[in-house]
Scaffold this motif. Structure first.
Motif, PDB file in Angstrom:
ATOM      1  N   HIS A 176       0.821  -1.212   0.000  1.00  0.00           N
ATOM      2  CA  HIS A 176       0.000   0.000   0.000  1.00  0.00           C
ATOM      3  C   HIS A 176       0.857   1.264   0.000  1.00  0.00           C
ATOM      4  CE1 HIS A 176      -3.910   2.004   0.727  1.00  0.00           C
ATOM      5  NE2 HIS A 176      -3.208   2.857   1.453  1.00  0.00           N
ATOM      6  N   PHE A 177       1.925   1.264   0.793  1.00  0.00           N
ATOM      7  CA  PHE A 177       2.744   2.469   0.946  1.00  0.00           C
ATOM      8  C   PHE A 177       4.063   2.403   0.172  1.00  0.00           C
ATOM      9  CE2 PHE A 177       0.002   2.539   4.725  1.00  0.00           C
ATOM     10  CZ  PHE A 177      -0.516   3.816   4.617  1.00  0.00           C
ATOM     11  N   LYS A 178       4.268   1.303  -0.557  1.00  0.00           N
ATOM     12  CA  LYS A 178       5.468   1.153  -1.395  1.00  0.00           C
ATOM     13  C   LYS A 178       6.746   1.307  -0.574  1.00  0.00           C
ATOM     14  CE  LYS A 178       2.463   0.881  -4.656  1.00  0.00           C
ATOM     15  NZ  LYS A 178       1.948  -0.477  -4.986  1.00  0.00           N
ATOM     16  N   VAL A 179       6.821   0.562   0.504  1.00  0.00           N
ATOM     17  CA  VAL A 179       8.008   0.550   1.352  1.00  0.00           C
ATOM     18  C   VAL A 179       8.445  -0.895   1.573  1.00  0.00           C
ATOM     19  CG1 VAL A 179       7.384   2.700   2.525  1.00  0.00           C
ATOM     20  CG2 VAL A 179       6.642   0.521   3.493  1.00  0.00           C
ATOM     21  N   PRO A 180       9.730  -1.140   1.818  1.00  0.00           N
ATOM     22  CA  PRO A 180      10.201  -2.507   2.054  1.00  0.00           C
ATOM     23  C   PRO A 180       9.607  -3.096   3.334  1.00  0.00           C
ATOM     24  CG  PRO A 180      12.037  -1.028   1.558  1.00  0.00           C
ATOM     25  CD  PRO A 180      10.839  -0.162   1.805  1.00  0.00           C
ATOM     26  N   LEU A 181       9.408  -4.394   3.336  1.00  0.00           N
ATOM     27  CA  LEU A 181       8.913  -5.068   4.534  1.00  0.00           C
ATOM     28  C   LEU A 181       9.814  -4.804   5.731  1.00  0.00           C
ATOM     29  CD1 LEU A 181       7.696  -8.569   3.286  1.00  0.00           C
ATOM     30  CD2 LEU A 181       6.346  -6.919   4.595  1.00  0.00           C
ATOM     31  N   THR A 182      11.112  -4.759   5.483  1.00  0.00           N
ATOM     32  CA  THR A 182      12.066  -4.564   6.578  1.00  0.00           C
ATOM     33  C   THR A 182      12.023  -3.163   7.160  1.00  0.00           C
ATOM     34  OG1 THR A 182      13.786  -4.043   4.941  1.00  0.00           O
ATOM     35  CG2 THR A 182      13.644  -6.336   5.725  1.00  0.00           C
ATOM     36  N   HIS A 183      11.257  -2.260   6.537  1.00  0.00           N
ATOM     37  CA  HIS A 183      11.122  -0.889   7.032  1.00  0.00           C
ATOM     38  C   HIS A 183       9.828  -0.691   7.819  1.00  0.00           C
ATOM     39  CE1 HIS A 183      14.146   1.292   4.158  1.00  0.00           C
ATOM     40  NE2 HIS A 183      14.607   0.130   4.590  1.00  0.00           N
ATOM     41  N   LEU A 184       9.169  -1.780   8.187  1.00  0.00           N
ATOM     42  CA  LEU A 184       7.878  -1.698   8.860  1.00  0.00           C
ATOM     43  C   LEU A 184       7.922  -2.352  10.234  1.00  0.00           C
ATOM     44  CD1 LEU A 184       5.600  -2.602   5.831  1.00  0.00           C
ATOM     45  CD2 LEU A 184       5.485  -0.443   7.097  1.00  0.00           C
ATOM     46  N   ALA A 185       7.129  -1.819  11.145  1.00  0.00           N
ATOM     47  CA  ALA A 185       6.927  -2.430  12.462  1.00  0.00           C
ATOM     48  C   ALA A 185       5.523  -2.076  12.924  1.00  0.00           C
ATOM     49  CB  ALA A 185       7.959  -1.930  13.466  1.00  0.00           C
ATOM     50  N   VAL A 230      -0.431  22.456  11.773  1.00  0.00           N
ATOM     51  CA  VAL A 230       0.543  21.681  11.010  1.00  0.00           C
ATOM     52  C   VAL A 230       1.811  22.490  10.753  1.00  0.00           C
ATOM     53  CG1 VAL A 230      -1.156  20.229   9.830  1.00  0.00           C
ATOM     54  CG2 VAL A 230      -0.533  22.448   8.833  1.00  0.00           C
ATOM     55  N   VAL A 231       2.881  21.765  10.439  1.00  0.00           N
ATOM     56  CA  VAL A 231       4.091  22.397   9.930  1.00  0.00           C
ATOM     57  C   VAL A 231       4.192  22.049   8.448  1.00  0.00           C
ATOM     58  CG1 VAL A 231       5.328  22.495  12.102  1.00  0.00           C
ATOM     59  CG2 VAL A 231       5.480  20.428  10.731  1.00  0.00           C
ATOM     60  N   HIS A 232       4.668  22.994   7.670  1.00  0.00           N
ATOM     61  CA  HIS A 232       4.690  22.845   6.217  1.00  0.00           C
ATOM     62  C   HIS A 232       6.019  22.272   5.718  1.00  0.00           C
ATOM     63  CE1 HIS A 232       1.462  26.175   6.336  1.00  0.00           C
ATOM     64  NE2 HIS A 232       0.883  24.983   6.184  1.00  0.00           N
ATOM     65  N   ARG A 233       6.012  21.902   4.450  1.00  0.00           N
ATOM     66  CA  ARG A 233       7.155  21.199   3.871  1.00  0.00           C
ATOM     67  C   ARG A 233       8.469  21.960   4.021  1.00  0.00           C
ATOM     68  NH1 ARG A 233       8.020  17.186   0.304  1.00  0.00           N
ATOM     69  NH2 ARG A 233       5.774  16.945  -0.075  1.00  0.00           N
ATOM     70  N   ILE A 290       6.017   9.846   4.809  1.00  0.00           N
ATOM     71  CA  ILE A 290       6.621   8.652   4.196  1.00  0.00           C
ATOM     72  C   ILE A 290       7.529   9.043   3.038  1.00  0.00           C
ATOM     73  CG2 ILE A 290       6.083   6.532   2.911  1.00  0.00           C
ATOM     74  CD1 ILE A 290       3.735   6.101   4.775  1.00  0.00           C
ATOM     75  N   GLU A 291       7.195  10.124   2.348  1.00  0.00           N
ATOM     76  CA  GLU A 291       8.092  10.591   1.293  1.00  0.00           C
ATOM     77  C   GLU A 291       9.366  11.203   1.893  1.00  0.00           C
ATOM     78  OE1 GLU A 291       7.632   9.827  -1.860  1.00  0.00           O
ATOM     79  OE2 GLU A 291       5.864   8.774  -1.091  1.00  0.00           O
ATOM     80  N   LEU A 292       9.239  11.859   3.024  1.00  0.00           N
ATOM     81  CA  LEU A 292      10.409  12.475   3.651  1.00  0.00           C
ATOM     82  C   LEU A 292      11.359  11.438   4.242  1.00  0.00           C
ATOM     83  CD1 LEU A 292       8.835  15.528   5.531  1.00  0.00           C
ATOM     84  CD2 LEU A 292       9.960  15.493   3.296  1.00  0.00           C
ATOM     85  N   TYR A 293      10.822  10.332   4.729  1.00  0.00           N
ATOM     86  CA  TYR A 293      11.665   9.325   5.391  1.00  0.00           C
ATOM     87  C   TYR A 293      12.597   8.621   4.412  1.00  0.00           C
ATOM     88  CZ  TYR A 293      10.866   4.377   4.350  1.00  0.00           C
ATOM     89  OH  TYR A 293      10.901   3.136   3.783  1.00  0.00           O
ATOM     90  N   ARG A 294      12.210   8.533   3.150  1.00  0.00           N
ATOM     91  CA  ARG A 294      12.879   7.628   2.212  1.00  0.00           C
ATOM     92  C   ARG A 294      14.385   7.854   2.099  1.00  0.00           C
ATOM     93  NH1 ARG A 294       8.997   4.596  -0.337  1.00  0.00           N
ATOM     94  NH2 ARG A 294       6.888   5.491  -0.409  1.00  0.00           N
ATOM     95  N   ASP A 295      14.809   9.107   2.113  1.00  0.00           N
ATOM     96  CA  ASP A 295      16.245   9.363   2.005  1.00  0.00           C
ATOM     97  C   ASP A 295      16.821   9.958   3.286  1.00  0.00           C
ATOM     98  OD1 ASP A 295      15.070  11.833   1.857  1.00  0.00           O
ATOM     99  OD2 ASP A 295      16.135  12.509   0.063  1.00  0.00           O
ATOM    100  N   ARG A 296      16.123   9.723   4.402  1.00  0.00           N
ATOM    101  CA  ARG A 296      16.598  10.228   5.689  1.00  0.00           C
ATOM    102  C   ARG A 296      16.593   9.083   6.705  1.00  0.00           C
ATOM    103  NH1 ARG A 296      13.848  14.735   3.515  1.00  0.00           N
ATOM    104  NH2 ARG A 296      14.981  16.715   3.753  1.00  0.00           N
ATOM    105  N   GLY A 315      -1.376   0.024  15.187  1.00  0.00           N
ATOM    106  CA  GLY A 315      -0.678   1.117  14.532  1.00  0.00           C
ATOM    107  C   GLY A 315       0.600   0.584  13.923  1.00  0.00           C
ATOM    108  N   PHE A 316       1.329   1.437  13.228  1.00  0.00           N
ATOM    109  CA  PHE A 316       2.562   0.969  12.606  1.00  0.00           C
ATOM    110  C   PHE A 316       3.532   2.122  12.416  1.00  0.00           C
ATOM    111  CE2 PHE A 316      -0.262   2.205   9.186  1.00  0.00           C
ATOM    112  CZ  PHE A 316       0.546   2.790   8.222  1.00  0.00           C
ATOM    113  N   ALA A 317       4.780   1.743  12.201  1.00  0.00           N
ATOM    114  CA  ALA A 317       5.839   2.709  11.928  1.00  0.00           C
ATOM    115  C   ALA A 317       6.504   2.360  10.614  1.00  0.00           C
ATOM    116  CB  ALA A 317       6.873   2.710  13.042  1.00  0.00           C
ATOM    117  N   VAL A 318       6.963   3.393   9.912  1.00  0.00           N
ATOM    118  CA  VAL A 318       7.776   3.239   8.716  1.00  0.00           C
ATOM    119  C   VAL A 318       9.111   3.899   9.019  1.00  0.00           C
ATOM    120  CG1 VAL A 318       7.972   3.667   6.243  1.00  0.00           C
ATOM    121  CG2 VAL A 318       5.709   3.355   7.268  1.00  0.00           C
TER     122      VAL A 318
END
Length: 359
Positions: free
Chosen positions: A76-85, A168-171, A206-212, A233-236
């Motif tokens: 659903h979120f296009k992330v590796p299984l190993t990046h989930l908990a 909210v805080v913006h991009r 989730i887009e911000l986490y990818r390269d951080r 709940g879950f974490a990426v």
């Protein structure tokens, strides 16, 4: 303390008790509960059927690895299984994050006021909470949070949208903040209310986490998906952090009923979006109604509104209860009011209007 009293950790003396939103009393004058940011809709199509099917085997332990749910989240979120908990709601995962990063002598930074579980899970771990006041506009003060970082800082929570203010805080501000946080400090983007955001300037964590590698994103099925009673709940996060979360999880903490219901919820996205859009529409109506009455209301991107009332907070909460709705007061600060059923929102607006006339 007597000689027969077990010795408990003295740190617990400073741990505040989590106060849940008070429910409507059965048979009482309160008809609607607007105190816990719950979804007023019943389970999404197919969810109840999945939960009932899973209930037939609750004499067995659930899948501890949450394999089916993890696979669904990965797709659903296009992330590796190993990046989930996974964990018992996003607050359960948040506690795992603190346990994984901080202990005695370490510091955890978060805005205040923000999610009231942050000081609890920080102190339970023996770490030191560092509370950074919100700006006058009720928004995270990211510059002040950066200034609060020391060599003892291990974790920073950024609640976006913020609970209980909805702001909210913006991009641009968030990316600048993340770029300046030391790489050894984990930044947790708590996005429990992500689905209600309509401000295009707010980034998807989730887009911000990818390269951080030092960014982790929290999500939950309790709010928009309407599974608050099932606690999932879950974490990426990148693999080292996600692996630590799996290590610190309570074994078998997420029931099979919750896992199967979450999978069915993810597969019912069209109905989810329709319901969320209806709640966002009600949010707009409630905010416009309050502004028309003369209230100052921070711009909210969550499924609730915030009114800062100071010393009149408990009086306002009592007035709402007399009108038929229970809200969530934070004594001396303000009230958070969930967007609920149309009738509930109408009762709240009427109570707010009457109270405003008394000010």
């Amino acid at each position: 303390m007597t000689e027969k009293t077990p010795r408990l950790r003295p740190e617990l003396d400073s741990v505040p008790t989590y106060k849940p939103g008070r429910p409507a009393a059965p048979g009482g004058p309160v008809a609607y509960k607007l105190s816990s940011n719950e979804n007023p809709y019943p389970p999404l199509p197919g969810v109840l059927e999945s939960a009932l099917a899973a209930a037939g085997s609750f004499n067995r332990y659930p899948d501890m690895a949450c394999a089916g749910l993890m696979a669904e989240l990965s797709d659903h979120f296009k992330v590796p299984l190993t990046h989930l908990a996974t964990g018992t709601g996003s607050v359960g995962v948040a506690q795992q994050l603190v346990q994984s990063t901080a202990g005695p002598g370490d510091e955890v930074i978060y805005a205040w006021r923000s999610f009231e579980a942050y000081p609890i899970i920080t102190r339970v771990a023996g770490a030191t909470p560092v509370e950074v006041p919100l700006t006058p506009g009720e928004v995270h003060d990211l510059d002040a949070m950066l200034a609060a970082i020391t060599e003892r800082t291990r974790l920073i929570f950024v609640c976006n949208p913020n609970n209980p203010t909805g702001t909210v805080v913006h991009r641009a501000e968030l990316e600048s903040f993340l770029d300046r946080v030391p790489s050894g400090v984990l930044v947790v983007l708590d996005e429990a209310y992500r689905e209600f955001i309509r401000d295009e300037r707010v980034p998807d964590g989730i887009e911000l986490y990818r390269d951080r590698p030092n960014v982790c994103v929290l999500r939950t099925f309790s709010k928009a998906y309407g599974l608050a009673g099932l606690r999932v709940g879950f974490a990426v996060a990148h693999e080292p952090v996600a692996a630590a979360l799996r290590k610190t999880a309570v074994p078998f903490g997420v029931s099979q009923i919750a896992q199967d219901a979450a999978v069915a919820s993810l597969r019912s996205e069209a109905a989810l979006l329709e319901r969320v859009e209806a709640l966002v529409g009600e949010r707009t109506r409630v905010v416009e109604g309050l502004l028309g009455q003369g209230w100052t209301v921070p711009e909210t991107q969550a499924n609730f509104v915030w009114l800062r009332l100071g010393e009149r907070t408990m009086d306002f909460a009592a007035a709402c209860e007399r009108a038929g709705v229970v809200v969530r007061p934070f004594p001396g600060e303000g009230v958070r009011v969930t967007i609920g059923e149309v009738k509930a929102n109408d009762l709240f607006l009427r109570a707010a209007e009457d109270f405003r006339k008394e000010l």
